[in-house]
Design a protein around this motif. Sequence first.
Motif, PDB file in Angstrom:
ATOM      1  N   ILE A 188       0.837  -1.201   0.000  1.00 28.04           N
ATOM      2  CA  ILE A 188       0.000   0.000   0.000  1.00 28.04           C
ATOM      3  C   ILE A 188       0.870   1.249   0.000  1.00 28.04           C
ATOM      4  O   ILE A 188       0.570   2.238  -0.684  1.00 28.04           O
ATOM      5  N   THR A 189       1.946   1.210   0.759  1.00 26.46           N
ATOM      6  CA  THR A 189       2.877   2.344   0.774  1.00 26.46           C
ATOM      7  C   THR A 189       3.447   2.601  -0.613  1.00 26.46           C
ATOM      8  O   THR A 189       3.542   3.758  -1.054  1.00 26.46           O
ATOM      9  N   LEU A 190       3.796   1.525  -1.293  1.00 24.48           N
ATOM     10  CA  LEU A 190       4.382   1.665  -2.621  1.00 24.48           C
ATOM     11  C   LEU A 190       3.376   2.230  -3.618  1.00 24.48           C
ATOM     12  O   LEU A 190       3.690   3.175  -4.360  1.00 24.48           O
ATOM     13  N   VAL A 191       2.166   1.665  -3.630  1.00 23.62           N
ATOM     14  CA  VAL A 191       1.180   2.032  -4.650  1.00 23.62           C
ATOM     15  C   VAL A 191       0.533   3.379  -4.365  1.00 23.62           C
ATOM     16  O   VAL A 191       0.367   4.207  -5.271  1.00 23.62           O
ATOM     17  N   LYS A 192       0.160   3.624  -3.110  1.00 21.74           N
ATOM     18  CA  LYS A 192      -0.624   4.804  -2.765  1.00 21.74           C
ATOM     19  C   LYS A 192       0.221   6.030  -2.408  1.00 21.74           C
ATOM     20  O   LYS A 192      -0.263   7.157  -2.495  1.00 21.74           O
ATOM     21  N   ILE A 193       1.466   5.808  -1.990  1.00 19.96           N
ATOM     22  CA  ILE A 193       2.275   6.945  -1.534  1.00 19.96           C
ATOM     23  C   ILE A 193       3.515   7.152  -2.399  1.00 19.96           C
ATOM     24  O   ILE A 193       3.770   8.261  -2.881  1.00 19.96           O
ATOM     25  N   ILE A 194       4.296   6.078  -2.605  1.00 17.76           N
ATOM     26  CA  ILE A 194       5.558   6.222  -3.322  1.00 17.76           C
ATOM     27  C   ILE A 194       5.323   6.557  -4.794  1.00 17.76           C
ATOM     28  O   ILE A 194       5.930   7.485  -5.335  1.00 17.76           O
ATOM     29  N   PHE A 195       4.436   5.805  -5.459  1.00 20.41           N
ATOM     30  CA  PHE A 195       4.193   6.045  -6.874  1.00 20.41           C
ATOM     31  C   PHE A 195       3.728   7.471  -7.178  1.00 20.41           C
ATOM     32  O   PHE A 195       4.268   8.117  -8.084  1.00 20.41           O
ATOM     33  N   PRO A 196       2.738   8.005  -6.459  1.00 19.37           N
ATOM     34  CA  PRO A 196       2.367   9.402  -6.735  1.00 19.37           C
ATOM     35  C   PRO A 196       3.505  10.388  -6.481  1.00 19.37           C
ATOM     36  O   PRO A 196       3.605  11.411  -7.152  1.00 19.37           O
TER      37      PRO A 196
END
Length: 291
Positions: A188-196
């Motif tokens: 979730i950290t990768l998809v929702k926070i890091i990617f944006p």
Amino acid sequence: MLRKLPDKISRFLIYLTAFGVSALMSIMLIHIIKESIPAFSELGIKMFLPSTEWRPVSANPQFGLLPAITGTLYVSFIAVVLALIFGVACACFLNFYLPEKIAAVFLAFIDLVAGIPSVIFGFIGLTVLVKSFATQFHMAAGQCILAAGIVLAIMLLPFVISTCHESIRVARTQYEMTALALGFSREITLVKIIFPAIRPGIVAGAMMAFGRALGETMAVMMVIGNSPIFPKLLGRGQTLPSLTALEMGSIEYGSLHLSALYVANVVLLVILLAVLGISYLLKRRFAKHEF
């Protein structure tokens, strides 16, 4: 005075180098535009019409550049899309799922791939990929736009991976511990926070890869088939750099044929400038996400 002398010499050398590079680029640009003027004057818009073919040595010569332009954009687009998909995934895997020391070893090998000559990629693509295409898709030779896009995507991977890896590493230091403390999982950290947060890095990697793809010659020329026709995914085609490389050495100096090739290079420069301009605008658009 003696203490400041090394600084003054260094500053002079830097200014001299910057001026020399700028002057060289200006001279090259002026020469290309000057040599393309005869073709622009005599042929004009005819070179960019869909009905005009590339038949420079026929009884009724034609100098249609639109098939090569579309081939250049088609191959570059396929290569950049494939390189982004696998490059971003690889950068995420190196950052999140591998120990740092092992990831550093893989990154060293990935950087080495960027230094491999393009002719080696073309040779491997010709002997492995093209042969596989001919067998699997029952093609006469196997040379096609898709083969060129795949080979070019492999060449672009180191640039995309390096850019995205650095962006993800910086984003992790900013957000990961806070996200984990709030109870978010790694995914979730990768998809929702890091990617944006790394959109500017992804855009920079994509634009750098696209600019690199536009000018690639040897590897693409070996697997694309070099037919001056409108490109299809599993059909032959031609790019502007491969067209120039194939025909530049056997043309009479001062001929209309040579001038038309200079026009092809002017078009390539215009496309490259457009890509750089779009990259600049997108980076400004995402400036609020940069670190």
